[in-house]
Motif scaffolding. Structure first.
Motif, PDB file in Angstrom:
ATOM      1  N   SER A  44      51.266 -55.414   7.687  1.00 61.19           N
ATOM      2  CA  SER A  44      51.006 -54.021   8.720  1.00 61.19           C
ATOM      3  C   SER A  44      49.499 -54.643   8.788  1.00 61.19           C
ATOM      4  N   ASP A  45      49.051 -54.059  10.218  1.00 61.21           N
ATOM      5  CA  ASP A  45      47.495 -53.788  10.428  1.00 61.21           C
ATOM      6  C   ASP A  45      46.987 -53.098   9.373  1.00 61.21           C
ATOM      7  N   GLU A  46      47.692 -51.773   8.866  1.00 62.48           N
ATOM      8  CA  GLU A  46      47.000 -50.944   8.018  1.00 62.48           C
ATOM      9  C   GLU A  46      46.647 -51.625   6.714  1.00 62.48           C
ATOM     10  N   PHE A  47      47.686 -52.334   6.212  1.00 64.55           N
ATOM     11  CA  PHE A  47      47.500 -53.098   4.967  1.00 64.55           C
ATOM     12  C   PHE A  47      46.156 -54.131   5.186  1.00 64.55           C
ATOM     13  N   ARG A  48      46.192 -54.954   5.978  1.00 64.80           N
ATOM     14  CA  ARG A  48      45.272 -55.908   6.203  1.00 64.80           C
ATOM     15  C   ARG A  48      43.715 -55.401   6.405  1.00 64.80           C
ATOM     16  N   LYS A  49      43.740 -54.026   7.024  1.00 67.22           N
ATOM     17  CA  LYS A  49      42.408 -53.471   7.070  1.00 67.22           C
ATOM     18  C   LYS A  49      41.876 -52.817   6.038  1.00 67.22           C
ATOM     19  N   ALA A  50      42.943 -52.180   4.955  1.00 64.98           N
ATOM     20  CA  ALA A  50      42.584 -52.042   3.546  1.00 64.98           C
ATOM     21  C   ALA A  50      42.266 -52.895   2.897  1.00 64.98           C
TER      22      ALA A  50
END
Length: 223
Positions: A44-50
């Motif tokens: 997910s984009d959220e995971f990759r950002k984190a």
């Protein structure tokens, strides 16, 4: 087209790990490692950002970890990477060098990771102890660029570092990469020295999996 292996920079974090996740997802053994480290998902984009933010924070305090990027000279794009610790002044005690666990996991997820990663760290301690050496965490090449020599170029760069510094290299190979390492001068650690076999039930495979533990002595110290 030729490649260049260079030290990675802060702006490279996102494209580096685009390559990392693409390579590990495409490889069955690599995908199991990702599932172990990131059991709640890693696409997910959220995971990759984190993940990018966490990697940046880690780099600000890392004392021995280095990342190399393999760049396609024709396009400037990152097609591969190596993640290594260069232990020039290793921690002095066995307790300081002990497996720390995966900090973002807890409960059964952490217990499962410990069952896989703990024995790898114990084997490395048996082989390398408190000596100075290069530990290769990962070498990855984007599946779209595999078969073009990028992996060999990355390994060659690490071998050159080993020869120039006089530090041996230690790594845990996948079965598919063992042949490449042997061509580059690596040998398997003798079983009587250290051996790691992952239990099929823990790893989620049909059979137990033995990990090729590989080491390369620098040319400057060979007989």
């Amino acid at each position: 087209m030729p490649f260049a292996v260079l030290p990675a920079l802060i702006p490279d974090i996102k494209p580096l790990y685009d390559t990392y996740f693409a390579a590990f997802t495409a490889d069955p053994d690599g995908r199991k490692i990702l599932d172990l480290l990131f059991p709640d998902g890693y696409t997910s984009d959220e995971f990759r950002k984190a993940h990018t933010e966490g990697t940046l924070a880690w780099l600000h305090k890392a004392e021995s970890q280095y990342t190399w990027k393999c760049v396609d000279v024709a396009t400037g794009k990152i097609v591969g990477l190596a993640l290594c610790d260069v232990f020039i002044q290793p921690k002095k005690t066995k307790e300081e060098r002990a497996y720390p666990g995966i900090p973002w996991l807890a409960g059964e997820q952490r217990q499962r990771a410990d069952q896989i990663l703990g024995p790898l760290c114990e084997a490395r301690e048996k082989v390398m102890g408190g000596g100075a050496y290069i530990y290769v965490h990962a070498i990855a090449v984007d599946p779209k660029h595999q078969g073009r020599g990028a992996g060999a170029m990355i390994v060659k760069q690490l071998v050159n570092l080993s020869n120039d510094s006089g530090l041996p290299i230690y790594l845990e190979s996948s079965a598919s990469a063992e042949g490449l390492y042997k061509k580059m001068g690596f040998v398997r650690v003798p079983e009587e020295k250290a051996r790691v076999v992952h239990n099929k039930e823990v790893l989620g495979t049909e059979t137990d999996v033995e990990v090729p533990l590989m080491i390369k002595t620098p040319a400057s110290t060979k007989d």
